[in-house]
Design a protein around this motif. Structure first.
Motif, PDB file in Angstrom:
ATOM      1  N   VAL A   1       0.836  -1.202   0.000  1.00 57.71           N
ATOM      2  CA  VAL A   1       0.000   0.000   0.000  1.00 57.71           C
ATOM      3  C   VAL A   1       0.873   1.254   0.000  1.00 57.71           C
ATOM      4  CG1 VAL A   1      -1.660   1.341   1.360  1.00 57.71           C
ATOM      5  CG2 VAL A   1      -1.964  -1.131   1.099  1.00 57.71           C
ATOM      6  N   MET A   2       1.939   1.240   0.776  1.00 63.98           N
ATOM      7  CA  MET A   2       2.844   2.390   0.818  1.00 63.98           C
ATOM      8  C   MET A   2       3.521   2.617  -0.524  1.00 63.98           C
ATOM      9  SD  MET A   2       2.646   3.740   3.847  1.00 63.98           S
ATOM     10  CE  MET A   2       0.889   3.366   3.641  1.00 63.98           C
ATOM     11  N   ILE A   3       3.916   1.546  -1.185  1.00 60.22           N
ATOM     12  CA  ILE A   3       4.556   1.678  -2.497  1.00 60.22           C
ATOM     13  C   ILE A   3       3.577   2.246  -3.520  1.00 60.22           C
ATOM     14  CG2 ILE A   3       5.572   0.371  -4.405  1.00 60.22           C
ATOM     15  CD1 ILE A   3       6.764  -1.518  -2.306  1.00 60.22           C
ATOM     16  N   VAL A   4       2.355   1.712  -3.512  1.00 61.24           N
ATOM     17  CA  VAL A   4       1.333   2.224  -4.434  1.00 61.24           C
ATOM     18  C   VAL A   4       1.028   3.689  -4.139  1.00 61.24           C
ATOM     19  CG1 VAL A   4      -1.083   2.020  -5.117  1.00 61.24           C
ATOM     20  CG2 VAL A   4       0.307  -0.039  -4.849  1.00 61.24           C
ATOM     21  N   ALA A   5       0.941   4.031  -2.855  1.00 63.61           N
ATOM     22  CA  ALA A   5       0.660   5.419  -2.469  1.00 63.61           C
ATOM     23  C   ALA A   5       1.774   6.346  -2.928  1.00 63.61           C
ATOM     24  CB  ALA A   5       0.474   5.517  -0.959  1.00 63.61           C
TER      25      ALA A   5
ATOM     26  N   ASP B   1       0.762  11.463  -7.346  1.00 63.00           N
ATOM     27  CA  ASP B   1       0.239  12.527  -8.205  1.00 63.00           C
ATOM     28  C   ASP B   1      -1.186  12.232  -8.667  1.00 63.00           C
ATOM     29  OD1 ASP B   1       2.610  13.988  -8.068  1.00 63.00           O
ATOM     30  OD2 ASP B   1       3.514  12.816  -9.688  1.00 63.00           O
ATOM     31  N   ILE B   2      -1.489  10.950  -8.858  1.00 64.35           N
ATOM     32  CA  ILE B   2      -2.824  10.574  -9.337  1.00 64.35           C
ATOM     33  C   ILE B   2      -3.821  10.499  -8.191  1.00 64.35           C
ATOM     34  CG2 ILE B   2      -4.134   8.766 -10.519  1.00 64.35           C
ATOM     35  CD1 ILE B   2      -1.590   7.985 -11.969  1.00 64.35           C
ATOM     36  N   LEU B   3      -3.376   9.974  -7.046  1.00 63.15           N
ATOM     37  CA  LEU B   3      -4.290   9.754  -5.926  1.00 63.15           C
ATOM     38  C   LEU B   3      -4.574  11.018  -5.118  1.00 63.15           C
ATOM     39  CD1 LEU B   3      -2.796   6.362  -4.633  1.00 63.15           C
ATOM     40  CD2 LEU B   3      -4.837   6.689  -6.053  1.00 63.15           C
ATOM     41  N   SER B   4      -3.724  12.021  -5.231  1.00 62.19           N
ATOM     42  CA  SER B   4      -3.905  13.234  -4.430  1.00 62.19           C
ATOM     43  C   SER B   4      -5.096  14.041  -4.925  1.00 62.19           C
ATOM     44  CB  SER B   4      -2.643  14.102  -4.490  1.00 62.19           C
ATOM     45  OG  SER B   4      -1.524  13.406  -3.984  1.00 62.19           O
TER      46      SER B   4
ATOM     47  N   THR C   1      -6.956  19.428   7.147  1.00 63.03           N
ATOM     48  CA  THR C   1      -5.957  20.355   6.620  1.00 63.03           C
ATOM     49  C   THR C   1      -5.038  20.800   7.746  1.00 63.03           C
ATOM     50  OG1 THR C   1      -7.442  22.249   6.976  1.00 63.03           O
ATOM     51  CG2 THR C   1      -7.509  21.184   4.808  1.00 63.03           C
ATOM     52  N   ASP C   2      -3.881  21.349   7.375  1.00 68.76           N
ATOM     53  CA  ASP C   2      -2.928  21.797   8.390  1.00 68.76           C
ATOM     54  C   ASP C   2      -3.078  23.288   8.646  1.00 68.76           C
ATOM     55  OD1 ASP C   2      -1.800  23.018   6.207  1.00 68.76           O
ATOM     56  OD2 ASP C   2      -0.005  21.766   6.152  1.00 68.76           O
ATOM     57  N   GLN C   3      -2.093  23.864   9.315  1.00 77.30           N
ATOM     58  CA  GLN C   3      -2.180  25.254   9.744  1.00 77.30           C
ATOM     59  C   GLN C   3      -2.156  26.244   8.583  1.00 77.30           C
ATOM     60  OE1 GLN C   3       0.247  23.172  10.230  1.00 77.30           O
ATOM     61  NE2 GLN C   3       2.265  24.082   9.881  1.00 77.30           N
ATOM     62  N   LEU C   4      -1.732  25.827   7.415  1.00 80.29           N
ATOM     63  CA  LEU C   4      -1.708  26.700   6.243  1.00 80.29           C
ATOM     64  C   LEU C   4      -2.769  26.323   5.221  1.00 80.29           C
ATOM     65  CD1 LEU C   4       2.159  27.048   5.675  1.00 80.29           C
ATOM     66  CD2 LEU C   4       0.596  28.682   6.775  1.00 80.29           C
ATOM     67  N   GLY C   5      -3.597  25.360   5.562  1.00 79.33           N
ATOM     68  CA  GLY C   5      -4.650  24.943   4.657  1.00 79.33           C
ATOM     69  C   GLY C   5      -4.230  23.874   3.670  1.00 79.33           C
ATOM     70  N   HIS C   6      -3.025  23.308   3.832  1.00 79.65           N
ATOM     71  CA  HIS C   6      -2.620  22.200   2.971  1.00 79.65           C
ATOM     72  C   HIS C   6      -3.494  20.978   3.246  1.00 79.65           C
ATOM     73  CE1 HIS C   6       1.458  24.307   3.170  1.00 79.65           C
ATOM     74  NE2 HIS C   6       1.076  24.416   1.912  1.00 79.65           N
ATOM     75  N   ASP C   7      -3.818  20.253   2.201  1.00 78.66           N
ATOM     76  CA  ASP C   7      -4.567  19.010   2.370  1.00 78.66           C
ATOM     77  C   ASP C   7      -3.645  17.948   2.962  1.00 78.66           C
ATOM     78  OD1 ASP C   7      -6.931  17.274   1.862  1.00 78.66           O
ATOM     79  OD2 ASP C   7      -5.533  16.269   0.518  1.00 78.66           O
ATOM     80  N   VAL C   8      -3.975  17.440   4.135  1.00 77.37           N
ATOM     81  CA  VAL C   8      -3.105  16.495   4.836  1.00 77.37           C
ATOM     82  C   VAL C   8      -2.968  15.188   4.058  1.00 77.37           C
ATOM     83  CG1 VAL C   8      -2.856  15.099   6.934  1.00 77.37           C
ATOM     84  CG2 VAL C   8      -3.579  17.488   7.100  1.00 77.37           C
ATOM     85  N   PHE C   9      -4.038  14.727   3.436  1.00 72.68           N
ATOM     86  CA  PHE C   9      -3.976  13.476   2.685  1.00 72.68           C
ATOM     87  C   PHE C   9      -3.020  13.592   1.503  1.00 72.68           C
ATOM     88  CE2 PHE C   9      -5.850  10.657  -0.654  1.00 72.68           C
ATOM     89  CZ  PHE C   9      -5.521   9.448  -0.046  1.00 72.68           C
ATOM     90  N   SER C  10      -3.096  14.701   0.783  1.00 68.67           N
ATOM     91  CA  SER C  10      -2.203  14.907  -0.358  1.00 68.67           C
ATOM     92  C   SER C  10      -0.748  15.011   0.097  1.00 68.67           C
ATOM     93  CB  SER C  10      -2.614  16.172  -1.127  1.00 68.67           C
ATOM     94  OG  SER C  10      -3.937  16.067  -1.604  1.00 68.67           O
TER      95      SER C  10
END
Length: 295
Positions: free
Chosen positions: A36-40, A45-48, A77-86
């Motif tokens: 799963v980590m390798i696929v992630a 770029d595709i999954l984000s 999201t984090d303190q700057l609004g970044h998507d944590v999952f991406s």
């Protein structure tokens, strides 16, 4: 007395049998997790769902989906609004890539130096052994902090620094195994027939000791991930706009009580990845190391 010994032997055998039945299940879980980590990492770029560098201050510190968050930001999201999952997906790619390249560099460097020490002996052996002892005695974190603080923070330099982590183990292992192999009949026969050192070590000795080196790589790989995470956590590893698991931990530590998801998800990823690789390395050692298999 003999009854006690027999009971102890039976108990030990039962434990080993029970462990051998449970162990493959844990190994399969480890393989699935690493898959799963390798696929992630490969498909980041595709999954984000978002660009991991995009800022969205209007949606900063959003909780994960199951804690009242939004579907567009499943891990918040984090303190700057970044998507944590991406960011997590791209952090997995970076951390695994740095650890993989560093492990390969360390294995290649240590194996070559170990072969040189075993073949040349004399002064070359003494010098290489001295560097091995120095590396083993000096904490890697101090060496890394010194190099990165003095020469600056560059990605290629950081990967090179990670490459020297654990090289002394391969050097010791390759030197000892090469000396043992050269005393065996096939190495002496090749030497008598006029085969060069490169041919003897690369085509005959290395394949015979390759399984032990591979096992050592699987053990060294999770340690390299931890070392990279520690340096990135301290601010001397991967630098923005790039991201890594340790980088996410470092920037999220000030929000642990108010936005725990920033730290918990990369932290759990590190823990499970290191545990999975350690389990796989332990299983490979039991399978491939002839000294353990003989027992």
């Amino acid at each position: 007395m003999s009854d006690t010994i027999d009971q102890s032997a039976v108990s030990t055998a039962a434990k080993r049998h029970s462990s051998s039945r449970r162990h493959p299940f844990l190994v399969w879980l480890a393989v699935v997790w690493l898959g799963v980590m390798i696929v992630a990492g490969i498909g980041a770029d595709i999954l984000s769902p978002h660009d991991y560098r995009d800022l969205d201050l209007r949606n900063r510190l959003l909780p994960p989906l199951f804690f009242g968050g939004q579907l567009s930001h499943p891990l918040g999201t984090d303190q700057l609004g970044h998507d944590v999952f991406s960011r997590l997906l791209h952090s997995i790619r970076m951390s695994f890539l740095v650890a993989l390249i560093g492990t390969v560099i360390g294995a290649a460097l240590g194996t070559i130096l170990g072969f040189i020490a075993a073949h040349r002996r004399g002064i070359a052996d003494d010098v290489i052994t001295m560097f091995v002892d120095f590396q083993a005695a000096m904490p890697f974190t101090i060496i890394a902090l010194t190099v990165l603080a003095f020469f600056g923070n560059d990605l290629m330099l950081f990967i090179a620094v990670m490459g020297i982590y654990g090289w002394e183990r391969y050097a010791r292992l390759a030197r000892g195994l090469a000396l043992s192999a050269r005393k065996q009949g096939y190495a002496l026969a090749l030497d008598t027939l006029g085969a060069g050192p490169w041919r003897i070590y690369s085509r005959h000795i290395l394949p015979n000791i390759g399984s032990v080196l591979i096992v050592n790589m699987t053990i060294n790989f999770p340690e390299t991930i931890l070392a990279e995470s520690a340096l990135s956590f301290l601010g001397l590893g991967i630098q923005p706009p790039l991201t890594s698991l340790g980088n996410m931990l470092g920037y999220g530590r000030d929000y642990l009580t108010t936005a725990w998801w920033i730290v918990v998800f990369p932290g759990l990823t590190i823990v499970f990845s290191v545990l999975a690789m350690s389990l796989l390395g332990d299983w490979l050692r039991d399978r491939l190391d002839p000294r353990i298999s003989a027992n």
